[in-house]
Scaffold this motif. Sequence first.
Motif, PDB file in Angstrom:
ATOM      1  N   LEU A   1       0.822  -1.211   0.000  1.00 54.05           N
ATOM      2  CA  LEU A   1       0.000   0.000   0.000  1.00 54.05           C
ATOM      3  C   LEU A   1       0.859   1.265   0.000  1.00 54.05           C
ATOM      4  CD1 LEU A   1      -2.894  -1.016   2.400  1.00 54.05           C
ATOM      5  CD2 LEU A   1      -2.909  -0.897  -0.091  1.00 54.05           C
ATOM      6  N   LEU A   2       1.987   1.246   0.685  1.00 48.46           N
ATOM      7  CA  LEU A   2       2.894   2.388   0.658  1.00 48.46           C
ATOM      8  C   LEU A   2       3.466   2.586  -0.748  1.00 48.46           C
ATOM      9  CD1 LEU A   2       4.397   4.646   2.148  1.00 48.46           C
ATOM     10  CD2 LEU A   2       6.204   2.974   2.607  1.00 48.46           C
TER      11      LEU A   2
ATOM     12  N   CYS B   1       2.037   1.696  -3.555  1.00 50.56           N
ATOM     13  CA  CYS B   1       0.937   2.215  -4.371  1.00 50.56           C
ATOM     14  C   CYS B   1       0.741   3.709  -4.135  1.00 50.56           C
ATOM     15  CB  CYS B   1      -0.358   1.465  -4.074  1.00 50.56           C
ATOM     16  SG  CYS B   1      -0.336  -0.268  -4.541  1.00 50.56           S
ATOM     17  N   GLN B   2       0.841   4.123  -2.894  1.00 51.72           N
ATOM     18  CA  GLN B   2       0.684   5.538  -2.561  1.00 51.72           C
ATOM     19  C   GLN B   2       1.811   6.368  -3.176  1.00 51.72           C
ATOM     20  OE1 GLN B   2       0.790   6.404   1.631  1.00 51.72           O
ATOM     21  NE2 GLN B   2      -0.008   8.462   1.343  1.00 51.72           N
ATOM     22  N   ILE B   3       3.026   5.872  -3.100  1.00 53.80           N
ATOM     23  CA  ILE B   3       4.167   6.587  -3.684  1.00 53.80           C
ATOM     24  C   ILE B   3       4.021   6.669  -5.196  1.00 53.80           C
ATOM     25  CG2 ILE B   3       6.654   6.431  -4.116  1.00 53.80           C
ATOM     26  CD1 ILE B   3       6.889   5.339  -1.231  1.00 53.80           C
ATOM     27  N   PHE B   4       3.593   5.570  -5.820  1.00 50.91           N
ATOM     28  CA  PHE B   4       3.407   5.561  -7.271  1.00 50.91           C
ATOM     29  C   PHE B   4       2.375   6.593  -7.696  1.00 50.91           C
ATOM     30  CE2 PHE B   4       4.901   1.053  -8.638  1.00 50.91           C
ATOM     31  CZ  PHE B   4       6.170   1.345  -8.188  1.00 50.91           C
ATOM     32  N   ALA B   5       1.304   6.717  -6.937  1.00 47.67           N
ATOM     33  CA  ALA B   5       0.249   7.664  -7.303  1.00 47.67           C
ATOM     34  C   ALA B   5       0.651   9.097  -6.965  1.00 47.67           C
ATOM     35  CB  ALA B   5      -1.049   7.302  -6.597  1.00 47.67           C
TER      36      ALA B   5
ATOM     37  N   SER C   1       0.068   2.430 -13.012  1.00 46.04           N
ATOM     38  CA  SER C   1       0.510   1.148 -12.453  1.00 46.04           C
ATOM     39  C   SER C   1       0.214   1.069 -10.959  1.00 46.04           C
ATOM     40  CB  SER C   1       2.006   0.961 -12.677  1.00 46.04           C
ATOM     41  OG  SER C   1       2.296   0.962 -14.033  1.00 46.04           O
ATOM     42  N   GLY C   2       0.463   2.153 -10.243  1.00 46.96           N
ATOM     43  CA  GLY C   2       0.173   2.185  -8.808  1.00 46.96           C
ATOM     44  C   GLY C   2      -1.307   2.059  -8.521  1.00 46.96           C
ATOM     45  N   LEU C   3      -2.138   2.737  -9.315  1.00 47.33           N
ATOM     46  CA  LEU C   3      -3.582   2.634  -9.112  1.00 47.33           C
ATOM     47  C   LEU C   3      -4.090   1.230  -9.419  1.00 47.33           C
ATOM     48  CD1 LEU C   3      -4.790   6.026 -10.611  1.00 47.33           C
ATOM     49  CD2 LEU C   3      -4.749   5.361  -8.209  1.00 47.33           C
ATOM     50  N   LEU C   4      -3.567   0.626 -10.470  1.00 45.73           N
ATOM     51  CA  LEU C   4      -3.978  -0.734 -10.811  1.00 45.73           C
ATOM     52  C   LEU C   4      -3.540  -1.726  -9.741  1.00 45.73           C
ATOM     53  CD1 LEU C   4      -5.381  -2.359 -13.008  1.00 45.73           C
ATOM     54  CD2 LEU C   4      -3.154  -2.681 -14.068  1.00 45.73           C
TER      55      LEU C   4
ATOM     56  N   HIS D   1      -6.039  -4.035  -7.366  1.00 46.48           N
ATOM     57  CA  HIS D   1      -5.945  -5.489  -7.204  1.00 46.48           C
ATOM     58  C   HIS D   1      -5.662  -5.886  -5.756  1.00 46.48           C
ATOM     59  CE1 HIS D   1      -6.526  -6.741 -11.271  1.00 46.48           C
ATOM     60  NE2 HIS D   1      -5.628  -5.870 -11.712  1.00 46.48           N
ATOM     61  N   ALA D   2      -4.976  -5.031  -5.012  1.00 43.25           N
ATOM     62  CA  ALA D   2      -4.646  -5.351  -3.620  1.00 43.25           C
ATOM     63  C   ALA D   2      -5.872  -5.294  -2.717  1.00 43.25           C
ATOM     64  CB  ALA D   2      -3.576  -4.401  -3.093  1.00 43.25           C
ATOM     65  N   VAL D   3      -6.800  -4.383  -2.980  1.00 45.23           N
ATOM     66  CA  VAL D   3      -7.950  -4.202  -2.084  1.00 45.23           C
ATOM     67  C   VAL D   3      -9.283  -4.595  -2.726  1.00 45.23           C
ATOM     68  CG1 VAL D   3      -6.798  -2.370  -0.798  1.00 45.23           C
ATOM     69  CG2 VAL D   3      -8.264  -1.780  -2.729  1.00 45.23           C
TER      70      VAL D   3
END
Length: 110
Positions: free
Chosen positions: A6-7, A9-13, A65-68, A72-74
């Motif tokens: 999740l971290l 993903c947050q950094i990617f976004a 990529s981070g949003l995708l 998929h994670a949640v």
Amino acid sequence: LASAVLLQCQIFAMQFVFFKPMTAVGLFTCNKLHYYGYGTNSNSYESPQFWLRIIQNISVFVAFSGLLKFYHAVQDDLAWCRPFPKFLCIKGIVFMTFWQGLVIGFLANA
């Protein structure tokens, strides 16, 4: 492991939130000053505008990529609130900023 994903993903976004305004200001400044570096126009690979656009496109790709990855994670945990339409809405906002930049650039040059 879940918090690391999740971290990430947050950094990617959030990198998009940082890079988009910075590269937009750089592009605006270079275009306004007619600065092309060693290139002859803004589409030359030797101009800073070319590389700023490359950075913008990579930033959009990483944000998608981070949003995708986040979706998929949640996906299973949030099935009760149907996250897919919300995911598409956020993805659409990021995608539309790209097209907005193209249209504004085209209108500014017309």
